[in-house]
Design an enzyme around this catalytic site. Structure first.
Site, PDB file in Angstrom:
ATOM      1  N   GLU A   1       0.829  -1.222   0.000  1.00 58.71           N
ATOM      2  CA  GLU A   1       0.000   0.000   0.000  1.00 58.71           C
ATOM      3  C   GLU A   1       0.858   1.265   0.000  1.00 58.71           C
ATOM      4  OE1 GLU A   1      -3.108   0.871  -0.314  1.00 58.71           O
ATOM      5  OE2 GLU A   1      -3.919  -1.143  -0.514  1.00 58.71           O
TER       6      GLU A   1
HETATM    7  C1  FAD Z   1       2.677  -9.716   0.823  1.00 57.76           C
HETATM    8  C2  FAD Z   1       2.420  -8.649  -0.194  1.00 57.76           C
HETATM    9  C3  FAD Z   1       1.113  -8.409  -0.591  1.00 57.76           C
HETATM   10  C4  FAD Z   1       0.860  -7.501  -1.606  1.00 57.76           C
HETATM   11  N1  FAD Z   1      -0.417  -7.372  -2.104  1.00 57.76           N
HETATM   12  C5  FAD Z   1      -0.621  -6.635  -3.224  1.00 57.76           C
HETATM   13  C6  FAD Z   1      -1.888  -6.641  -3.883  1.00 57.76           C
HETATM   14  O1  FAD Z   1      -2.853  -7.272  -3.432  1.00 57.76           O
HETATM   15  N2  FAD Z   1      -2.021  -5.940  -5.035  1.00 57.76           N
HETATM   16  C7  FAD Z   1      -0.987  -5.224  -5.569  1.00 57.76           C
HETATM   17  O2  FAD Z   1      -1.179  -4.619  -6.611  1.00 57.76           O
HETATM   18  N3  FAD Z   1       0.228  -5.205  -4.979  1.00 57.76           N
HETATM   19  C8  FAD Z   1       0.434  -5.891  -3.826  1.00 57.76           C
HETATM   20  N4  FAD Z   1       1.670  -5.884  -3.221  1.00 57.76           N
HETATM   21  C9  FAD Z   1       2.755  -5.161  -3.854  1.00 57.76           C
HETATM   22  C10 FAD Z   1       3.245  -3.969  -3.059  1.00 57.76           C
HETATM   23  O3  FAD Z   1       2.337  -2.932  -3.127  1.00 57.76           O
HETATM   24  C11 FAD Z   1       4.633  -3.632  -3.627  1.00 57.76           C
HETATM   25  O4  FAD Z   1       5.531  -4.618  -3.166  1.00 57.76           O
HETATM   26  C12 FAD Z   1       5.097  -2.251  -3.231  1.00 57.76           C
HETATM   27  O5  FAD Z   1       4.319  -1.285  -3.879  1.00 57.76           O
HETATM   28  C13 FAD Z   1       6.575  -2.025  -3.549  1.00 57.76           C
HETATM   29  O6  FAD Z   1       6.872  -2.374  -4.854  1.00 57.76           O
HETATM   30  P1  FAD Z   1       8.146  -3.300  -5.161  1.00 57.76           P
HETATM   31  O7  FAD Z   1       8.014  -4.519  -4.329  1.00 57.76           O
HETATM   32  O8  FAD Z   1       8.245  -3.455  -6.614  1.00 57.76           O
HETATM   33  O9  FAD Z   1       9.369  -2.492  -4.595  1.00 57.76           O
HETATM   34  P2  FAD Z   1      10.114  -1.265  -5.310  1.00 57.76           P
HETATM   35  O10 FAD Z   1       9.115  -0.307  -5.837  1.00 57.76           O
HETATM   36  O11 FAD Z   1      11.137  -1.793  -6.242  1.00 57.76           O
HETATM   37  O12 FAD Z   1      10.832  -0.588  -4.070  1.00 57.76           O
HETATM   38  C14 FAD Z   1      12.024  -1.114  -3.472  1.00 57.76           C
HETATM   39  C15 FAD Z   1      12.570  -0.081  -2.487  1.00 57.76           C
HETATM   40  O13 FAD Z   1      12.936   1.110  -3.193  1.00 57.76           O
HETATM   41  C16 FAD Z   1      12.258   2.232  -2.672  1.00 57.76           C
HETATM   42  N5  FAD Z   1      11.876   3.125  -3.770  1.00 57.76           N
HETATM   43  C17 FAD Z   1      11.246   2.797  -4.907  1.00 57.76           C
HETATM   44  N6  FAD Z   1      11.061   3.885  -5.666  1.00 57.76           N
HETATM   45  C18 FAD Z   1      11.567   4.928  -4.987  1.00 57.76           C
HETATM   46  C19 FAD Z   1      11.657   6.325  -5.239  1.00 57.76           C
HETATM   47  N7  FAD Z   1      11.156   6.868  -6.348  1.00 57.76           N
HETATM   48  N8  FAD Z   1      12.263   7.108  -4.303  1.00 57.76           N
HETATM   49  C20 FAD Z   1      12.734   6.574  -3.169  1.00 57.76           C
HETATM   50  N9  FAD Z   1      12.675   5.262  -2.875  1.00 57.76           N
HETATM   51  C21 FAD Z   1      12.095   4.444  -3.773  1.00 57.76           C
HETATM   52  C22 FAD Z   1      11.028   1.695  -1.962  1.00 57.76           C
HETATM   53  O14 FAD Z   1      10.580   2.560  -0.933  1.00 57.76           O
HETATM   54  C23 FAD Z   1      11.546   0.366  -1.444  1.00 57.76           C
HETATM   55  O15 FAD Z   1      12.153   0.532  -0.193  1.00 57.76           O
HETATM   56  C24 FAD Z   1       1.925  -6.765  -2.162  1.00 57.76           C
HETATM   57  C25 FAD Z   1       3.225  -6.974  -1.702  1.00 57.76           C
HETATM   58  C26 FAD Z   1       3.483  -7.912  -0.750  1.00 57.76           C
HETATM   59  C27 FAD Z   1       4.902  -8.143  -0.316  1.00 57.76           C
END
Ligand code: FAD
Length: 610
Positions: A458
């Protein structure tokens, strides 16, 4: 205090929830009906959720290539929850709802999160259906939303992709019109979707007859190119099984395939999936491509999704809070029974004296009080925000507008503060247990693992912080921040007149001023890279100031009812406020220091030097 005592105080004494029943929408409710809902949820959580929290952790969802199997306990819990009517608690009577205030619904759902967050209480289905009620056509509401409210079908939110998490503008799932007459399908303009969605919670299971996926995808332009950025994102309903306009299953499987389950650190009772849309595993009418029905206008998909973000984020905040609370109760119980060490007396320690229970050690009390202050404070904040949602829906025009503005600035805190600090509470709960806390023989390690998710989904912690400092405190000429400051100062002025709280009131006024100065200094050069380099410390300071306000207000209310602090409950509220002002609020100075000096130590650290 029990969870119920705390909820009753916050809902009725502090937030005057019963006062809402003078409004037309809630006119059939009163203290008794509200209590009855809380009683029912407390009982179902105790009987159907709590006893199975460990079981769903150890018996992870299993995929045999065809079907996903969940433990029977999960099916029983879901059935009991759906039968309680909680899925449609806030809906109109004419579609089977209870027209319950959102603040009561949120409080009632807290019991399930405390008992077993991992089994879940279908917040995604409710969020999905609420979105359709706001943006869907009449038929989309009837066919999809109503069947989710009844528990016949479940819902998901499909935003993330393997390469697009925080940056949703990079969504690559494509949606193309499904042949001639695609616009005239009664369920909505009909498209074919192709792409992969990652991390989808509850993306596959057999708990319900069907699953309603809400999917973000881009409609290519005339040259077949995807519009860059979020402007190109549209929203589609993609049912797992095809349905007709009467909401009956047609017997045809839609082209949505489970590529695999993710094996998570915690929250293992809920499936988490990688879904392939339109790869041709289940062709519809002989053709690859998942059938999806457009919701709202093309290109406005993210705006529709954001409609439900406030409630979804309060839901995450409550989950984080209740996991913290579950650890607090477990460690409190443990500390009362564990003999270890001897008291420090004037003459030092007497090795021949009997051992004390660890709750008598000052440091253990510190750990328990920290948990209590974090978790009960977070619960108060969440219910305050839930109450603002009620104001937004049913208050006067001015109250609704104020609630909207306050929610803009408070929602990042409501989501992130409990995610960080109630997780810390879980760590302290482990610490109180000593070595036993580190084993799977006690429940606290699972609470920590389950809670670790909340800073990630989220909107990650970092993204929420940038939203707060980069957008929310600035938007509409800072109106939201100004309004919040007025509310905080109203509490300060009230508590200045209560001797035991007056020093805290002064400290809060100073903290508020410091946050204001840091906000200005962060943006004084107008360079986003400088201002936002320390967005997380800013959010920590902002959050601690908000929580100090919440604690002061709660303590003020407790003292209004019991000025002599005769009850232990009042002593608990006032003591927590004192703890927060003495041990927690002073931390903001370090956080704001790097914000206002626009410290670039992290931002400029050379990659090669890591
Ligand atoms: C158990 C679980 C349930 C989930 N359920 C859902 C769901 O039902 N539906 C859905 O759509 N998604 C879901 N998600 C996905 C979740 O919303 C994403 O994992 C989250 O948005 C982060 O995306 P990412 O994992 O690709 O990490 P990334 O976006 O790659 O981020 C990795 C790190 O880099 C940092 N970062 C990224 N971009 C920036 C920036 N521009 N500036 C500074 N820091 C940055 C982030 O803060 C983070 O610490 C779920 C995830 C998990 C683990």
């Amino acid at each position: 205090m029990t969870l119920r005592t705390t909820l009753d105080f916050l809902l009725h004494d502090w937030l005057d929830t019963t006062g809402l029943t003078s409004r037309e929408r809630f006119a059939d409710h009163n203290r008794e009906t509200i209590d009855a809902v809380l009683d029912t949820c407390e009982r179902i959580a105790r009987e159907k959720y709590a006893p199975f929290n460990r079981l769903v952790d150890t018996q992870e969802p299993h995929f045999d290539g065809e079907k996903v199997t969940l433990p029977k306990a999960t099916h029983d819990a879901f059935k009991a929850y759906a039968e309680s009517g909680m899925l449609s608690a806030a809906q109109d009577y004419d579609i089977g709802g209870m027209q319950l205030p959102y603040s009561v619904e949120a409080a009632a759902n807290a019991f399930f999160a405390c008992a077993s967050v991992s089994i879940g209480s279908s917040l995604l289905s409710v969020g999905n259906a609420n979105l359709l009620m706001a943006h869907g056509t009449e038929l989309q509401k009837q066919v999809f939303a109503h069947n989710e409210f009844s528990g016949r079908w479940a819902g998901t939110m499909c935003l993330s992709e393997p390469q697009a998490g925080s940056s949703l503008s990079d969504v690559a799932t494509r949606a193309v019109p499904d042949g001639e007459g695609f616009e005239s399908d009664p369920l909505g303009a009909r498209y074919r979707l192709r792409g992969n969605k990652m991390w989808i919670s509850s993306g596959e299971h057999e708990l319900t007859e069907n699953i309603v996926h809400l999917v973000l995808a881009k409609i290519p332009d005339a040259d077949g190119k995807l519009i860059p950025g979020t402007r190109g994102i549209s929203l589609f309903i993609v049912p797992k099984k095809m349905v007709n306009a009467q909401g009956e299953l047609t017997g045809v499987r839609n082209d949505v395939a489970l590529a695999g389950l993710n094996h998570k650190l915690g929250w293992r009772g809920t499936t988490n999936t990688l879904l392939n849309f339109g790869e041709g595993k289940f062709p519809v009418d002989g053709q690859a491509g998942a059938v999806g029905y457009l919701v709202g206008q093309p290109g406005k998909g993210l705006a529709c999704m954001f409609h439900m973000m406030n409630e979804a984020r309060i839901g995450v905040g409550i989950a984080a809070t209740m996991l913290g609370m579950a650890g607090y109760y477990a460690s409190l119980d443990y500390a009362k029974g564990r003999p270890q060490g001897r008291p420090i007396t004037g003459a030092g320690k007497d090795a021949a004296a009997p051992q004390t229970r660890i709750i008598e050690h000052a440091d253990v009390k510190r750990m328990l009080l920290t948990q209590k202050a974090y978790c009960e404070g977070a619960l108060a904040l969440e219910l305050y925000c839930a109450r603002l949602i009620d104001e937004q829906h049913t208050g006067t025009a001015q109250d609704a507008e104020e609630a909207r503005l306050l929610l803009e600035v408070l929602t990042p805190i409501a989501k992130s503060w409990p995610s960080e600090w109630c997780l810390e509470a879980n760590s302290l709960a482990i610490q109180v247990h000593g070595g036993y806390g580190y084993t799977r023989d006690f429940p606290v390690e699972q609470y920590w693992r389950d809670n670790r998710l909340n800073m990630i989904h989220e909107g990650t912690h970092g993204i929420q912080a940038m939203d707060l400092l980069g957008r929310k405190v600035l938007m509409e000429e800072g109106k939201g921040l100004t309004l919040l400051s007025h509310r905080i100062m109203a509490t300060v002025n009230r508590c200045n007149g209560i001797p035991v709280l007056a020093p805290h009131a002064k400290a809060l006024a100073r903290a508020l001023q410091d946050v204001g100065v840091a906000t200005q200094k962060a943006w004084s050069t107008g360079v986003p890279g400088e201002a936002l380099a320390n967005a997380v410390p800013y959010m920590q300071a902002f959050g601690h100031t908000v929580l100090a306000w919440i604690w002061l207000d709660v303590a003020g209310c407790a003292l209004d009812n019991d000025p002599q602090q005769e009850s232990l409950e009042t002593q608990g509220h006032v003591g927590c406020a004192k703890f927060f002002f003495h041990y927690e609020l002073p931390k903001i100075n370090a956080w704001l220091g790097v914000v206002q000096s626009r410290d670039l130590t992290c931002a400029t650290f050379p990659e090669g030097a890591f």
